[in-house]
Write a protein that holds these residues in place. Structure first.
Motif, PDB file in Angstrom:
ATOM      1  N   ASP A   1      20.128 -14.501   7.539  1.00 12.25           N
ATOM      2  CA  ASP A   1      19.681 -15.524   8.114  1.00 12.25           C
ATOM      3  C   ASP A   1      18.943 -15.059   9.445  1.00 12.25           C
ATOM      4  O   ASP A   1      18.027 -15.848   9.978  1.00 12.25           O
ATOM      5  N   GLY A   2      19.341 -13.907   9.948  1.00 12.89           N
ATOM      6  CA  GLY A   2      18.945 -13.385  11.148  1.00 12.89           C
ATOM      7  C   GLY A   2      17.662 -12.385  10.951  1.00 12.89           C
ATOM      8  O   GLY A   2      16.926 -11.930  11.804  1.00 12.89           O
ATOM      9  N   GLY A   3      17.263 -12.453   9.415  1.00 10.57           N
ATOM     10  CA  GLY A   3      15.876 -11.674   9.336  1.00 10.57           C
ATOM     11  C   GLY A   3      16.240 -10.007   9.076  1.00 10.57           C
ATOM     12  O   GLY A   3      15.248  -9.501   8.999  1.00 10.57           O
ATOM     13  N   ARG A   4      17.418  -9.907   8.939  1.00 13.13           N
ATOM     14  CA  ARG A   4      18.044  -8.541   8.757  1.00 13.13           C
ATOM     15  C   ARG A   4      18.398  -8.003   7.386  1.00 13.13           C
ATOM     16  O   ARG A   4      19.273  -7.638   7.143  1.00 13.13           O
ATOM     17  N   ASP A   5      17.187  -7.980   6.815  1.00 15.45           N
ATOM     18  CA  ASP A   5      17.374  -7.823   5.223  1.00 15.45           C
ATOM     19  C   ASP A   5      18.099  -6.739   4.893  1.00 15.45           C
ATOM     20  O   ASP A   5      18.782  -6.661   3.756  1.00 15.45           O
ATOM     21  N   GLU A   6      17.571  -5.655   5.451  1.00 10.40           N
ATOM     22  CA  GLU A   6      17.979  -4.277   4.969  1.00 10.40           C
ATOM     23  C   GLU A   6      19.625  -4.180   5.266  1.00 10.40           C
ATOM     24  O   GLU A   6      20.444  -3.847   4.380  1.00 10.40           O
ATOM     25  N   GLU A   7      19.984  -4.729   6.492  1.00  8.98           N
ATOM     26  CA  GLU A   7      21.513  -4.509   6.596  1.00  8.98           C
ATOM     27  C   GLU A   7      22.179  -5.700   5.999  1.00  8.98           C
ATOM     28  O   GLU A   7      23.437  -5.356   5.541  1.00  8.98           O
TER      29      GLU A   7
END
Length: 181
Positions: free
Chosen positions: A120-126
């Motif tokens: 949701d925070g846009g941190r797709d890799e994490e």
């Protein structure tokens, strides 16, 4: 009971007061209850009332008490993250969620919550790494597989998405056939 989850301490009146935006009555009920017992639900209600009053520090205090006793309480963790988000401190919200997830690496629930928060925070890799951690914590966790397949698909990795989905479809079809018999 139709899917309605009643609070273990039976304190529905405070919930109803809050839902009806009767904050004064809800506050009085929560305060009365807390004098008798500091239950998880009353502590959560206390925190939610404090959040509505923008008393973020006070809310966090109540939420940390809940999380100290039960680090996997996603309602409390979600409210804690919301307290930071309300002050535009999203990195701190994610940091706190990550801290709880790191304390319990074998908790699929916490790993999923972290993964969804990161996504949701846009941190797709994490988020992908956290979904993998959730799957490692619970190999039967269908939601993690579906999220990973969706991420694969959105990244144009259709073969990888298909490889994730095919075993799920076969397993779930076989389970449905067993139930139907």
């Amino acid at each position: 009971n139709g899917g309605l989850r009643l609070p273990p301490d039976g304190d529905l009146k405070n919930c109803a007061q809050m839902a009806l935006d009767r904050m004064t009555e809800a506050r009085a009920g929560v305060d009365r209850g807390l004098k008798l017992a500091r239950t998880r639900n009353l502590m959560l209600q206390d925190a939610l009332l404090k959040l509505r009053q923008k008393d973020y520090t006070g809310a966090r205090g109540s939420l940390e008490v809940i999380l100290k006793a039960n680090p996997e309480d996603l309602r409390a963790l979600s409210a804690l993250a919301s307290s930071y988000a309300a002050q535009n401190q999203l990195p701190t919200a994610l940091k706190r969620i990550r801290e709880y997830a790191e304390q319990r690496p074998k908790s699929a629930r916490l790993q999923m919550f972290l993964a969804q928060s990161l996504r949701d925070g846009g941190r797709d890799e994490e988020a992908r790494a956290a979904f993998v951690a959730a799957k490692a914590a619970d190999p039967k966790l269908l939601a993690a597989d579906l999220e990973l397949a969706q991420m694969d698909g959105s990244e144009g990795k259709f073969d990888a998405a298909r490889k994730r989905i095919q075993p799920l479809a076969a397993t779930n079809v076989a389970a449905a056939i067993r139930v139907a018999r």
